[in-house]
Write an enzyme that holds these catalytic residues in place. Sequence first.
Site, PDB file in Angstrom:
ATOM      1  N   ARG A   1      49.370  10.976  -3.903  1.00 10.24           N
ATOM      2  CA  ARG A   1      49.980  12.398  -4.339  1.00 10.24           C
ATOM      3  C   ARG A   1      51.331  12.662  -3.844  1.00 10.24           C
ATOM      4  NH1 ARG A   1      45.444  11.338  -6.151  1.00 10.24           N
ATOM      5  NH2 ARG A   1      43.452  12.675  -6.227  1.00 10.24           N
TER       6      ARG A   1
ATOM      7  N   TYR B   1      54.500  15.028  -2.848  1.00  7.65           N
ATOM      8  CA  TYR B   1      54.849  16.492  -2.100  1.00  7.65           C
ATOM      9  C   TYR B   1      56.248  16.573  -1.912  1.00  7.65           C
ATOM     10  CZ  TYR B   1      49.790  16.268  -1.222  1.00  7.65           C
ATOM     11  OH  TYR B   1      48.511  16.287  -1.370  1.00  7.65           O
ATOM     12  N   SER B   2      56.766  17.797  -2.272  1.00  8.87           N
ATOM     13  CA  SER B   2      58.228  17.916  -2.208  1.00  8.87           C
ATOM     14  C   SER B   2      58.672  18.021  -1.013  1.00  8.87           C
ATOM     15  CB  SER B   2      58.410  19.409  -2.723  1.00  8.87           C
ATOM     16  OG  SER B   2      57.961  19.532  -4.266  1.00  8.87           O
TER      17      SER B   2
ATOM     18  N   TYR C   1      54.335  -3.207 -17.335  1.00 13.75           N
ATOM     19  CA  TYR C   1      54.337  -2.593 -18.644  1.00 13.75           C
ATOM     20  C   TYR C   1      53.612  -3.430 -19.645  1.00 13.75           C
ATOM     21  CZ  TYR C   1      57.380   1.217 -17.296  1.00 13.75           C
ATOM     22  OH  TYR C   1      57.844   2.502 -16.762  1.00 13.75           O
TER      23      TYR C   1
ATOM     24  N   GLU D   1      64.088   3.030 -14.425  1.00  9.36           N
ATOM     25  CA  GLU D   1      63.430   2.671 -13.218  1.00  9.36           C
ATOM     26  C   GLU D   1      64.169   1.856 -12.348  1.00  9.36           C
ATOM     27  OE1 GLU D   1      59.322   2.059 -14.378  1.00  9.36           O
ATOM     28  OE2 GLU D   1      59.333   3.916 -15.394  1.00  9.36           O
TER      29      GLU D   1
ATOM     30  N   GLY E   1      54.601  26.321  -4.505  1.00  8.89           N
ATOM     31  CA  GLY E   1      56.021  26.239  -5.224  1.00  8.89           C
ATOM     32  C   GLY E   1      57.285  26.377  -4.840  1.00  8.89           C
TER      33      GLY E   1
ATOM     34  N   VAL F   1      56.600  20.617 -12.464  1.00 10.13           N
ATOM     35  CA  VAL F   1      55.110  20.735 -12.568  1.00 10.13           C
ATOM     36  C   VAL F   1      54.543  20.455 -11.219  1.00 10.13           C
ATOM     37  CG1 VAL F   1      53.261  20.813 -13.969  1.00 10.13           C
ATOM     38  CG2 VAL F   1      55.567  21.140 -14.931  1.00 10.13           C
TER      39      VAL F   1
HETATM   40  C1  LIG Z   1      56.380  16.654  -8.108  1.00  7.77           C
HETATM   41  C2  LIG Z   1      55.169  17.197  -7.370  1.00  7.77           C
HETATM   42  C3  LIG Z   1      55.533  17.800  -6.301  1.00  7.77           C
HETATM   43  C4  LIG Z   1      54.404  18.328  -5.637  1.00  7.77           C
HETATM   44  N1  LIG Z   1      54.695  19.161  -4.283  1.00  7.77           N
HETATM   45  C5  LIG Z   1      53.624  19.783  -3.522  1.00  7.77           C
HETATM   46  C6  LIG Z   1      53.924  20.310  -2.314  1.00  7.77           C
HETATM   47  O1  LIG Z   1      55.179  20.367  -1.819  1.00  7.77           O
HETATM   48  N2  LIG Z   1      52.956  20.893  -1.616  1.00  7.77           N
HETATM   49  C7  LIG Z   1      51.790  20.874  -2.292  1.00  7.77           C
HETATM   50  O2  LIG Z   1      50.673  21.204  -1.482  1.00  7.77           O
HETATM   51  N3  LIG Z   1      51.381  20.100  -3.372  1.00  7.77           N
HETATM   52  C8  LIG Z   1      52.227  19.774  -4.161  1.00  7.77           C
HETATM   53  N4  LIG Z   1      52.142  18.937  -5.258  1.00  7.77           N
HETATM   54  C9  LIG Z   1      50.735  18.659  -5.574  1.00  7.77           C
HETATM   55  C10 LIG Z   1      49.969  17.560  -4.881  1.00  7.77           C
HETATM   56  O3  LIG Z   1      50.713  16.292  -5.478  1.00  7.77           O
HETATM   57  C11 LIG Z   1      48.666  17.284  -4.993  1.00  7.77           C
HETATM   58  O4  LIG Z   1      48.624  17.571  -6.582  1.00  7.77           O
HETATM   59  C12 LIG Z   1      47.605  18.487  -4.584  1.00  7.77           C
HETATM   60  O5  LIG Z   1      47.837  18.185  -3.253  1.00  7.77           O
HETATM   61  C13 LIG Z   1      46.273  18.111  -4.731  1.00  7.77           C
HETATM   62  O6  LIG Z   1      45.940  17.111  -4.588  1.00  7.77           O
HETATM   63  P1  LIG Z   1      44.640  16.762  -4.067  1.00  7.77           P
HETATM   64  O7  LIG Z   1      44.335  15.145  -4.111  1.00  7.77           O
HETATM   65  O8  LIG Z   1      44.033  17.541  -2.712  1.00  7.77           O
HETATM   66  O9  LIG Z   1      43.532  17.187  -5.227  1.00  7.77           O
HETATM   67  P2  LIG Z   1      42.954  16.453  -6.416  1.00  7.77           P
HETATM   68  O10 LIG Z   1      41.584  15.767  -6.015  1.00  7.77           O
HETATM   69  O11 LIG Z   1      43.891  15.697  -7.151  1.00  7.77           O
HETATM   70  O12 LIG Z   1      42.290  17.653  -7.120  1.00  7.77           O
HETATM   71  C14 LIG Z   1      43.372  18.673  -7.791  1.00  7.77           C
HETATM   72  C15 LIG Z   1      42.549  19.981  -8.067  1.00  7.77           C
HETATM   73  O13 LIG Z   1      41.405  19.687  -9.102  1.00  7.77           O
HETATM   74  C16 LIG Z   1      40.072  20.228  -8.713  1.00  7.77           C
HETATM   75  N5  LIG Z   1      39.009  19.351  -9.123  1.00  7.77           N
HETATM   76  C17 LIG Z   1      38.633  18.116  -8.470  1.00  7.77           C
HETATM   77  N6  LIG Z   1      37.599  17.628  -9.335  1.00  7.77           N
HETATM   78  C18 LIG Z   1      37.589  18.494 -10.484  1.00  7.77           C
HETATM   79  C19 LIG Z   1      36.841  18.391 -11.770  1.00  7.77           C
HETATM   80  N7  LIG Z   1      35.816  17.489 -11.826  1.00  7.77           N
HETATM   81  N8  LIG Z   1      37.121  19.207 -12.765  1.00  7.77           N
HETATM   82  C20 LIG Z   1      37.931  20.305 -12.475  1.00  7.77           C
HETATM   83  N9  LIG Z   1      38.814  20.448 -11.403  1.00  7.77           N
HETATM   84  C21 LIG Z   1      38.489  19.473 -10.566  1.00  7.77           C
HETATM   85  C22 LIG Z   1      39.971  20.183  -7.250  1.00  7.77           C
HETATM   86  O14 LIG Z   1      39.249  21.061  -6.574  1.00  7.77           O
HETATM   87  C23 LIG Z   1      41.918  20.344  -7.108  1.00  7.77           C
HETATM   88  O15 LIG Z   1      42.029  21.868  -7.144  1.00  7.77           O
HETATM   89  C24 LIG Z   1      53.200  18.225  -5.918  1.00  7.77           C
HETATM   90  C25 LIG Z   1      52.822  17.575  -7.179  1.00  7.77           C
HETATM   91  C26 LIG Z   1      53.896  16.987  -7.934  1.00  7.77           C
HETATM   92  C27 LIG Z   1      53.692  16.276  -8.949  1.00  7.77           C
HETATM   93  C1  HEM Z   2      55.652   3.153 -22.059  1.00  8.23           C
HETATM   94  C2  HEM Z   2      54.732   3.061 -21.067  1.00  8.23           C
HETATM   95  C3  HEM Z   2      54.399   4.175 -20.334  1.00  8.23           C
HETATM   96  C4  HEM Z   2      54.383   5.636 -20.584  1.00  8.23           C
HETATM   97  C5  HEM Z   2      54.915   6.309 -21.754  1.00  8.23           C
HETATM   98  C6  HEM Z   2      54.080   6.293 -19.342  1.00  8.23           C
HETATM   99  C7  HEM Z   2      53.809   7.722 -19.361  1.00  8.23           C
HETATM  100  C8  HEM Z   2      53.521   8.394 -18.304  1.00  8.23           C
HETATM  101  C9  HEM Z   2      53.367   9.799 -18.004  1.00  8.23           C
HETATM  102  C10 HEM Z   2      53.803  10.724 -19.192  1.00  8.23           C
HETATM  103  C11 HEM Z   2      52.982  10.248 -16.880  1.00  8.23           C
HETATM  104  C12 HEM Z   2      53.084  11.719 -16.320  1.00  8.23           C
HETATM  105  C13 HEM Z   2      54.305  12.042 -15.680  1.00  8.23           C
HETATM  106  C14 HEM Z   2      54.401  13.534 -15.068  1.00  8.23           C
HETATM  107  O1  HEM Z   2      54.399  14.431 -15.833  1.00  8.23           O
HETATM  108  O2  HEM Z   2      54.007  13.322 -13.926  1.00  8.23           O
HETATM  109  C15 HEM Z   2      52.712   8.845 -16.017  1.00  8.23           C
HETATM  110  C16 HEM Z   2      52.407   8.768 -15.085  1.00  8.23           C
HETATM  111  C17 HEM Z   2      52.014   7.628 -14.439  1.00  8.23           C
HETATM  112  N1  HEM Z   2      52.035   6.341 -14.920  1.00  8.23           N
HETATM  113 FE1  HEM Z   2      53.127   5.927 -16.626  1.00  8.23          FE
HETATM  114  N2  HEM Z   2      53.735   5.242 -18.544  1.00  8.23           N
HETATM  115  C18 HEM Z   2      53.941   4.173 -18.923  1.00  8.23           C
HETATM  116  C19 HEM Z   2      53.709   2.767 -18.127  1.00  8.23           C
HETATM  117  C20 HEM Z   2      53.237   2.906 -16.843  1.00  8.23           C
HETATM  118  C21 HEM Z   2      52.741   1.696 -16.285  1.00  8.23           C
HETATM  119  C22 HEM Z   2      53.274   0.502 -16.857  1.00  8.23           C
HETATM  120  C23 HEM Z   2      52.126   2.049 -15.211  1.00  8.23           C
HETATM  121  C24 HEM Z   2      51.642   1.058 -14.102  1.00  8.23           C
HETATM  122  C25 HEM Z   2      50.364   0.626 -14.276  1.00  8.23           C
HETATM  123  C26 HEM Z   2      51.929   3.309 -15.104  1.00  8.23           C
HETATM  124  C27 HEM Z   2      51.334   4.077 -14.158  1.00  8.23           C
HETATM  125  C28 HEM Z   2      51.498   5.422 -14.040  1.00  8.23           C
HETATM  126  C29 HEM Z   2      50.934   6.194 -12.901  1.00  8.23           C
HETATM  127  C30 HEM Z   2      49.995   5.647 -11.779  1.00  8.23           C
HETATM  128  C31 HEM Z   2      51.129   7.491 -13.208  1.00  8.23           C
HETATM  129  C32 HEM Z   2      50.826   8.733 -12.168  1.00  8.23           C
HETATM  130  C33 HEM Z   2      49.323   8.926 -12.945  1.00  8.23           C
HETATM  131  C34 HEM Z   2      48.752  10.225 -12.124  1.00  8.23           C
HETATM  132  O3  HEM Z   2      49.406  10.573 -11.228  1.00  8.23           O
HETATM  133  O4  HEM Z   2      47.773  10.960 -12.777  1.00  8.23           O
HETATM  134  N3  HEM Z   2      52.540   4.105 -16.309  1.00  8.23           N
HETATM  135  N4  HEM Z   2      53.170   7.821 -17.099  1.00  8.23           N
END
Ligand SMILES: Cc1cc2nc3c(=O)[nH]c(=O)nc-3n(C[C@H](O)[C@H](O)[C@H](O)COP(=O)(O)OP(=O)(O)OC[C@H]3O[C@@H](n4cnc5c(N)ncnc54)[C@H](O)[C@@H]3O)c2cc1C
Ligand code: HEM
Length: 401
Positions: A206, A208-209, A98, A140, A278, A392
């Site tokens: 990434r 996965y649920s 942080y 956390e 979902g 989401v």
């Molecule tokens: C809490 C939670 C639970 C989840 N549970 C599941 C689950 O149970 N099963 C499941 O399948 N997934 C689940 N997901 C989603 C999963 O985490 C990933 O986001 C998903 O598998 C896509 O990841 P990826 O690395 O394959 O795609 P990414 O590389 O992250 O890309 C995501 C999307 O963006 C598109 N993309 C890539 N580049 C660009 C660009 N330049 N511009 C626009 N679009 C672009 C890709 O084609 C793709 O459709 C969950 C996510 C969360 C947050």
């Molecule tokens: C006050 C400080 C912080 C705030 C307000 C913040 C806020 C957030 C929010 C809003 C998300 C998206 C949550 C979601 O909807 O899934 C997120 C994800 C994340 N945060 Fe933070 N964060 C903070 C600090 C940090 C720190 C210290 C780290 C470590 C380097 C960090 C690393 C990440 C990463 C890696 C993700 C996931 C990003 C992704 O999947 O694209 N965050 N944070």
Amino acid sequence: MLSAQSEPIVRATLPVVGASLTSITARFYERLFEDHPELLRNLFNRTNQVTGSQREALAGSVAAFATMLVERPDERPDALLSRIAHKHVSLGITADQYTLVGRHLLGAVAEVLGEAVTTEVAAAWDEVYWLMANALIAIEARLYAQAGVENGDVWQRMKITERHQESDDAVSLVLRRTDGRPATPFRPGQYVSVRVALPDGAHQIRQYSLSTAPGQKTWRITVKRERDADGRVPDGEVSSWLHAHAEVGDPLEVSLPAGDLVLPDTGSPLFLASAGIGITPMLSMLDHLALTSSTRPVTVVHADRTPRDHVHRHEQADLVDRLANADLHLWYENDHHHSPAANVFAGRASLDHLTPDAGTAAYLCGPLPFMRAVRGELLAKGIHPSAIHYEVFGPDLWLSK
Ligand SMILES: Cc1cc2nc3c(=O)[nH]c(=O)nc-3n(C[C@H](O)[C@H](O)[C@H](O)COP(=O)(O)OP(=O)(O)OC[C@H]3O[C@@H](n4cnc5c(N)ncnc54)[C@H](O)[C@@H]3O)c2cc1C
Ligand code: HEM
């Protein structure tokens, strides 16, 4: 709570900071990744950086938190912070990180707003940042303590013991601990992070649920392959990698379970609505209810493109059948073999013929337009907003709306 000297400064500068937050967070990530490129390769989701969705989620959460501090100082932004803290815990974020993030975020504020950021303004926003950071660090730390791990020590190597092709685009992986002990307990609805080494050497993570009930030897995840039919954008990195490479017998790096969309222990009637992939958290909830012989009233709604795309559809129907007091309603957008008698409909999901019981707790998971529509219908049917929960599958851009 903000100090007396910072409160008027934050109130006065909130409009200008709020209006520039998207530029501020964009600059923040540039600074952070210039300083620490390994964070972009190995911790942050680099696709979310390209699309800008993480930038938007961060900007939205900071704006919502600061607004709450000045407008409703007695309220606690629990829902906002809980979602972020669970995501952080699934990634193993540590308290010391942080300081680094704060330095670059406040540096970006100064860079983007220039001379408007006097020493007093900088100090006031430093206070906002640390109020939010300390609240997240505390949640956390509690989650790490509950899981019995040191701060950030969430990663374990599991073994893939089964792989099932559920549809053209979805594969299930069953995971077992390598020490033979039962899989770590979790609450139905929670997810894990999966970390894979990609061909360019980056480690991407990434979520996965977990899609079966807790309390068993194994976990199961079901992964939909993200690919763009038109080839306009790259295929999903991690889902494509898992489809191509994850085989029975292979190790897989997986985090401890996290997530705050969980089945409540109360006996309230449940409304579980999912679309597409979902379905996964809902399956875990249904499996848990069936294993515990629950008699709660449960209405299950699922929408998909076609029955072929509807993963785990036989399993979902069996679980609903095993429950004393549950019914299932299905919608297929591109399939016309509907059968209202069997609660199978053509087109987009609609709750017209459903009347949720008073006191229903609703759980939604699917694309945002689907969840928005279902939420609207539930509100119109008198379900209280506080009883509607959602997951989401990406950065939550709803949190701040
Ligand atoms: C809490 C939670 C639970 C989840 N549970 C599941 C689950 O149970 N099963 C499941 O399948 N997934 C689940 N997901 C989603 C999963 O985490 C990933 O986001 C998903 O598998 C896509 O990841 P990826 O690395 O394959 O795609 P990414 O590389 O992250 O890309 C995501 C999307 O963006 C598109 N993309 C890539 N580049 C660009 C660009 N330049 N511009 C626009 N679009 C672009 C890709 O084609 C793709 O459709 C969950 C996510 C969360 C947050
Ligand atoms: C006050 C400080 C912080 C705030 C307000 C913040 C806020 C957030 C929010 C809003 C998300 C998206 C949550 C979601 O909807 O899934 C997120 C994800 C994340 N945060 Fe933070 N964060 C903070 C600090 C940090 C720190 C210290 C780290 C470590 C380097 C960090 C690393 C990440 C990463 C890696 C993700 C996931 C990003 C992704 O999947 O694209 N965050 N944070």
